[in-house]
Motif scaffolding. Structure first.
Motif, short mmCIF file in Angstrom:
data_model
loop_
_atom_site.label_atom_id
_atom_site.label_comp_id
_atom_site.label_asym_id
_atom_site.label_seq_id
_atom_site.Cartn_x
_atom_site.Cartn_y
_atom_site.Cartn_z
N ARG A 108 42.06 36.52 40.97
CA ARG A 108 43.50 36.29 40.74
C ARG A 108 44.01 35.11 41.54
O ARG A 108 45.01 34.48 41.17
CB ARG A 108 44.31 37.53 41.14
N ARG A 109 43.35 34.80 42.63
CA ARG A 109 43.91 33.93 43.66
C ARG A 109 43.61 32.44 43.46
O ARG A 109 43.91 31.63 44.32
CB ARG A 109 43.42 34.39 45.03
N PRO A 147 39.56 41.21 42.60
CA PRO A 147 40.89 40.74 43.02
C PRO A 147 40.90 39.28 43.45
O PRO A 147 41.91 38.59 43.30
CB PRO A 147 41.22 41.67 44.19
N GLU A 150 44.06 43.62 33.16
CA GLU A 150 45.18 43.48 34.06
C GLU A 150 45.83 42.11 33.89
O GLU A 150 45.21 41.15 33.44
CB GLU A 150 44.76 43.68 35.51
N GLN A 151 47.13 42.04 34.25
CA GLN A 151 47.86 40.79 34.25
C GLN A 151 48.49 40.59 35.63
O GLN A 151 49.02 41.53 36.23
CB GLN A 151 48.98 40.80 33.21
N CYS A 152 48.45 39.35 36.11
CA CYS A 152 48.98 39.02 37.42
C CYS A 152 49.80 37.74 37.32
O CYS A 152 49.72 37.00 36.34
CB CYS A 152 47.85 38.79 38.43
N PRO A 176 50.78 31.93 41.47
CA PRO A 176 51.44 33.03 40.76
C PRO A 176 52.85 32.70 40.29
O PRO A 176 53.42 33.45 39.49
CB PRO A 176 51.44 34.16 41.79
N CYS A 196 47.60 38.95 45.37
CA CYS A 196 48.72 39.44 44.56
C CYS A 196 48.26 40.66 43.77
O CYS A 196 47.09 40.78 43.41
CB CYS A 196 49.25 38.36 43.62
N ASP A 197 49.20 41.55 43.51
CA ASP A 197 48.91 42.75 42.75
C ASP A 197 49.25 42.53 41.28
O ASP A 197 50.15 41.75 40.95
CB ASP A 197 49.72 43.93 43.28
N PRO A 198 48.56 43.21 40.38
CA PRO A 198 48.88 43.08 38.95
C PRO A 198 50.27 43.63 38.64
O PRO A 198 50.72 44.59 39.27
CB PRO A 198 47.80 43.92 38.28
N GLN A 213 48.51 46.87 34.29
CA GLN A 213 47.13 47.35 34.24
C GLN A 213 47.02 48.35 33.10
O GLN A 213 47.87 49.24 32.99
CB GLN A 213 46.72 48.02 35.55
#
Length: 329
Positions: free
Chosen positions: A62-63, A59, A36-38, A67, A17-19, A22
């Motif tokens: 984040r996973r 990255p 950053e926030q995701c 999400p 997933c992308d932020p 940022q």
């Protein structure tokens, strides 16, 4: 990591997933942090604390969170990753990092959040929990490191070298024999008292020693860490270890963990973690009433170990489901 292990880990995690946010955040003392926030902007907040010190966030971190439920906040700690100035140790202590975490919490208007951290990230999460227990709702810890002398002796004093003699010899032989009784001190002089191009040579040796032991599947292979990454990683790690985490005394975390003992937590620990052996996780859990200690039987230290990743995802899923109805802790 071998290809099978990589595929297993990838299938365990949530999709990339992308932020949604940022930014660079000035925190004073000349330092600016990448943040950053995701995930879900109004979701359950969790701050991710990377390892090292000096490792930076990635990255993949984040996973570990659904999400649709979690608001995931990641940042590069002072001096590393995309934070600036790069590889800087001035105004860079554990207590500066604790202040940075609090600054971000206040900036984002969060009353309480969870913390997720492994290795040094677990250390920092515990120190933050002891210092600000009212601001935490849950701790997710991996590869527990308590910043104790016995742990540094194990990794930099030859203990683990008995299991990996070839890799240990490569790490130790970069230093003249007369200085090998204190490798942290000897590397410190070369990471800080030499020109940058010489620092990189010793930084690569420092980082390669740790990388070689991170995964059970690496079999002592470390690859070739990039020069600028290795320089920040080695300088920051050595700086913190030279100052014993900037804690008042050896055993500080265990002596003060009663302040956070009421908090719920999950510890995921690799049985064959050569960098942070299970003894520290067991010692921490022994005096923590509301904690789940989950041992991955065939895993080492790295966040990407399949057994580690599966258990961490299961923990964040369980906690997320409990609190997802109200989306707050």
């Amino acid at each position: 990591m071998d290809q099978h292990a990589h595929q297993t880990t990838a299938s365990t995690l949530y999709p990339p997933c992308d932020p949604f946010d940022q930014r660079m955040v000035e925190v004073g003392d000349g330092h600016t942090l990448y943040v950053e926030q995701c995930g879900r902007p109004d979701g359950l907040p969790v701050v991710v604390l990377h390892g090292g010190p000096g490792g930076g966030c990635s990255p993949m971190m984040r996973r570990f969170f659904d999400p649709a439920i979690w608001r995931v906040i990641l940042f590069d700690q002072r001096g590393c990753g995309r934070s600036r100035p790069h590889a800087a140790v001035t105004h860079n202590t554990t207590w500066h990092l604790v202040e940075d975490i609090e600054r971000l919490r206040e900036m984002f208007g969060i009353e309480r959040w969870a913390a997720f951290g492994g290795s040094w990230g677990a250390t920092l999460a515990l120190i933050y929990a002891i210092t600000h227990p009212d601001r935490l709702a849950h701790l997710f810890l991996r590869g527990v490191f308590l910043m104790e002398e016995r742990e540094l002796d194990w990794f930099y004093g030859g203990g683990v070298g008995a299991f990996w003699p070839k890799q240990w010899a490569r790490f130790a032989e970069a230093i003249p024999e007369a200085e090998r009784d204190d490798l942290i001190g000897a590397y410190n002089r070369r990471l800080f008292d030499r020109p940058p191009h010489e620092q990189v040579r010793f930084a690569r040796a420092w980082a390669a020693w740790e990388n070689a032991l991170a995964s059970v599947s690496s079999q002592g292979r470390s690859g070739e860490p990039g020069g600028e990454y290795a320089r920040a990683f080695a300088r920051l790690e050595n700086h913190y270890f030279t100052h014993r985490g900037f804690l008042d005394h050896d055993g500080w975390i265990r002596a003060n963990q009663h302040r956070m003992a009421h908090l719920p937590g999950d510890i995921v620990q690799g049985r064959y973690d050569m960098i942070c052996p299970p003894a520290s996780a067991y010692a921490l859990a022994a005096n923590w009433p509301d904690v789940r200690l989950d041992i991955a039987p065939f895993a080492g230290h790295a966040l990407s170990e399949p057994g580690i990743a599966e258990r961490l995802v299961a923990a964040t899923r369980r906690v997320g489901e409990v609190h997802s109805r109200e989306m707050r802790f």
